[in-house]
Design a protein around this motif. Sequence first.
Motif, mmCIF file in Angstrom:
data_model
loop_
_atom_site.group_PDB
_atom_site.id
_atom_site.type_symbol
_atom_site.label_atom_id
_atom_site.label_comp_id
_atom_site.label_asym_id
_atom_site.label_seq_id
_atom_site.Cartn_x
_atom_site.Cartn_y
_atom_site.Cartn_z
ATOM 1 N N VAL A 6 1.005 -1.376 -0.131
ATOM 2 C CA VAL A 6 -0.025 -0.182 -0.121
ATOM 3 C C VAL A 6 0.860 1.336 0.169
ATOM 4 C CG1 VAL A 6 -1.665 1.301 1.336
ATOM 5 C CG2 VAL A 6 -2.033 -1.157 0.931
ATOM 6 N N HIS A 7 1.918 1.260 0.566
ATOM 7 C CA HIS A 7 2.906 2.329 0.931
ATOM 8 C C HIS A 7 3.565 2.531 -0.549
ATOM 9 C CE1 HIS A 7 5.432 5.481 2.620
ATOM 10 N NE2 HIS A 7 6.417 4.566 2.119
ATOM 11 N N THR A 8 3.779 1.542 -0.967
ATOM 12 C CA THR A 8 4.445 1.746 -2.640
ATOM 13 C C THR A 8 3.311 2.328 -3.460
ATOM 14 O OG1 THR A 8 6.063 0.009 -2.327
ATOM 15 C CG2 THR A 8 5.357 0.490 -4.537
ATOM 16 N N ARG A 9 2.138 1.746 -3.601
ATOM 17 C CA ARG A 9 0.990 2.313 -4.178
ATOM 18 C C ARG A 9 1.002 4.242 -3.931
ATOM 19 N NH1 ARG A 9 -3.518 -0.014 -6.531
ATOM 20 N NH2 ARG A 9 -2.179 -1.746 -7.164
ATOM 21 N N THR A 10 0.980 4.202 -2.765
ATOM 22 C CA THR A 10 0.794 5.549 -2.110
ATOM 23 C C THR A 10 1.709 6.551 -2.687
ATOM 24 O OG1 THR A 10 -0.409 4.795 -0.206
ATOM 25 C CG2 THR A 10 0.474 6.838 -0.168
ATOM 26 N N ARG A 11 3.003 5.994 -2.652
ATOM 27 C CA ARG A 11 4.207 6.901 -3.084
ATOM 28 C C ARG A 11 3.875 7.304 -4.495
ATOM 29 N NH1 ARG A 11 8.171 3.462 -0.883
ATOM 30 N NH2 ARG A 11 9.248 3.614 -3.045
ATOM 31 N N ARG A 12 3.419 6.117 -5.122
ATOM 32 C CA ARG A 12 3.052 6.498 -7.118
ATOM 33 C C ARG A 12 2.121 7.542 -7.014
ATOM 34 N NH1 ARG A 12 2.159 0.826 -8.353
ATOM 35 N NH2 ARG A 12 4.067 -0.127 -7.629
ATOM 36 N N HIS A 13 1.085 7.243 -6.330
ATOM 37 C CA HIS A 13 0.015 8.326 -6.441
ATOM 38 C C HIS A 13 0.480 9.584 -6.090
ATOM 39 C CE1 HIS A 13 -3.181 5.472 -7.366
ATOM 40 N NE2 HIS A 13 -3.294 5.044 -6.281
ATOM 41 N N ILE A 14 1.260 9.671 -4.950
ATOM 42 C CA ILE A 14 1.479 11.191 -4.507
ATOM 43 C C ILE A 14 2.506 11.778 -5.215
ATOM 44 C CG2 ILE A 14 0.255 10.898 -2.561
ATOM 45 C CD1 ILE A 14 2.778 10.465 -1.167
ATOM 46 N N ALA A 15 3.551 11.150 -5.828
ATOM 47 C CA ALA A 15 4.858 11.544 -6.259
ATOM 48 C C ALA A 15 4.587 12.794 -6.969
ATOM 49 C CB ALA A 15 5.418 10.351 -7.006
ATOM 50 N N SER A 16 3.658 12.898 -8.006
ATOM 51 C CA SER A 16 3.477 13.980 -8.655
ATOM 52 C C SER A 16 2.318 14.822 -8.378
ATOM 53 C CB SER A 16 3.258 13.553 -10.234
ATOM 54 O OG SER A 16 2.130 12.788 -10.376
ATOM 55 N N VAL A 17 1.627 14.869 -7.241
ATOM 56 C CA VAL A 17 0.575 15.727 -6.925
ATOM 57 C C VAL A 17 1.362 17.159 -6.979
ATOM 58 C CG1 VAL A 17 -0.675 16.390 -4.853
ATOM 59 C CG2 VAL A 17 -0.534 14.128 -5.632
ATOM 60 N N THR A 18 0.412 18.132 -7.560
ATOM 61 C CA THR A 18 0.599 19.493 -7.678
ATOM 62 C C THR A 18 -0.248 20.328 -6.595
ATOM 63 O OG1 THR A 18 -0.799 19.971 -9.293
ATOM 64 C CG2 THR A 18 1.373 19.120 -10.149
ATOM 65 N N ASP A 19 0.002 21.728 -6.379
ATOM 66 C CA ASP A 19 -0.551 22.543 -5.395
ATOM 67 C C ASP A 19 -1.978 22.484 -5.979
ATOM 68 O OD1 ASP A 19 1.382 23.000 -3.988
ATOM 69 O OD2 ASP A 19 1.784 24.881 -4.572
ATOM 70 N N GLU A 20 -2.350 22.555 -7.279
ATOM 71 C CA GLU A 20 -3.753 22.456 -8.226
ATOM 72 C C GLU A 20 -4.465 21.354 -7.853
ATOM 73 O OE1 GLU A 20 -0.744 23.253 -9.824
ATOM 74 O OE2 GLU A 20 -1.006 25.624 -9.233
ATOM 75 N N ASP A 21 -3.701 20.104 -7.767
ATOM 76 C CA ASP A 21 -4.333 18.860 -7.598
ATOM 77 C C ASP A 21 -4.889 18.860 -6.020
ATOM 78 O OD1 ASP A 21 -3.502 17.822 -9.935
ATOM 79 O OD2 ASP A 21 -1.655 16.786 -9.039
ATOM 80 N N LEU A 22 -4.480 19.468 -5.416
ATOM 81 C CA LEU A 22 -5.058 19.460 -3.907
ATOM 82 C C LEU A 22 -6.608 20.019 -3.684
ATOM 83 C CD1 LEU A 22 -1.446 20.303 -1.949
ATOM 84 C CD2 LEU A 22 -2.781 18.009 -2.224
ATOM 85 N N ASP A 23 -6.606 20.701 -4.714
ATOM 86 C CA ASP A 23 -8.109 21.424 -4.690
ATOM 87 C C ASP A 23 -9.116 20.588 -5.236
ATOM 88 O OD1 ASP A 23 -7.143 23.559 -3.256
ATOM 89 O OD2 ASP A 23 -6.653 24.689 -4.841
ATOM 90 N N ARG A 24 -8.633 19.511 -5.853
ATOM 91 C CA ARG A 24 -9.712 18.688 -6.681
ATOM 92 C C ARG A 24 -10.658 17.877 -5.685
ATOM 93 N NH1 ARG A 24 -9.559 13.061 -7.794
ATOM 94 N NH2 ARG A 24 -7.280 13.162 -7.418
ATOM 95 N N VAL A 25 -11.865 18.023 -5.911
ATOM 96 C CA VAL A 25 -12.945 17.211 -4.838
ATOM 97 C C VAL A 25 -12.648 15.890 -5.227
ATOM 98 C CG1 VAL A 25 -15.212 17.082 -4.433
ATOM 99 C CG2 VAL A 25 -14.216 19.326 -4.856
ATOM 100 N N VAL A 26 -12.927 15.169 -4.376
ATOM 101 C CA VAL A 26 -12.718 13.548 -4.161
ATOM 102 C C VAL A 26 -13.688 12.965 -3.295
ATOM 103 C CG1 VAL A 26 -10.276 13.626 -4.604
ATOM 104 C CG2 VAL A 26 -11.061 13.369 -2.163
ATOM 105 N N ASP A 27 -14.594 13.663 -2.606
ATOM 106 C CA ASP A 27 -15.569 13.141 -2.026
ATOM 107 C C ASP A 27 -16.695 14.112 -1.822
ATOM 108 O OD1 ASP A 27 -17.225 11.924 -0.445
ATOM 109 O OD2 ASP A 27 -15.830 11.025 0.961
ATOM 110 N N THR A 28 -18.053 13.905 -2.368
ATOM 111 C CA THR A 28 -18.975 14.703 -2.407
ATOM 112 C C THR A 28 -19.972 14.570 -1.285
ATOM 113 O OG1 THR A 28 -20.075 13.931 -3.998
ATOM 114 C CG2 THR A 28 -18.844 15.734 -4.881
#
Length: 170
Positions: free
Chosen positions: A110-132
């Motif tokens: 899970v940690h390996t998958r998490t690192r892959r997911h977050i490795a390229s997160v940008t400031d703009e990505d952080l504002d994306r709604v993921v749960d309504t």
Amino acid sequence: MNSAALLVDGFGRIEEAVNQAVEGLSEEQLAARLDPDANTIAWLVWHLTRVQDDHLADAFDSAQVWTADGWRDRFGLPFPAEATGYGFHSDQVAAVRAPADLLLGYFDAVHTRTRRHIASVTDEDLDRVVDTRWTPHVTLGVRLVSVIADCHQHAGQAAFVRGVLERTHR
């Protein structure tokens, strides 16, 4: 430091705490309870890993490691595939038994998958709604901070239990 590096560091600290709490313990020690209804190290680590797996898979629209990579079958727990441990009662907590290598193997995957997911997160990505389902809606940034906080809390509880067990079994 950019957003991705900050997230990698935050999740990396969870990895350190989980390994310190689990390494070298027997399955019996991992399943020990400080009182009849207390959480075990095995449950705490399984639960924090399931939450991280579930929440990040949802946030990044990917499959959960738990089911996609066969970890559910390896653990053989008597729960539905979607169970994360949230709201479990005492008997369900006690049912989570696993050796250290299995707990750490799943956590590492899970940690390996998490690192892959977050490795390229940008400031703009952080504002994306993921749960309504919540008001206000949950953004990626809020979800990631929530998962980091929850995982650190449970890893700290596991470390506490380990410390008590080590002091009482000298």
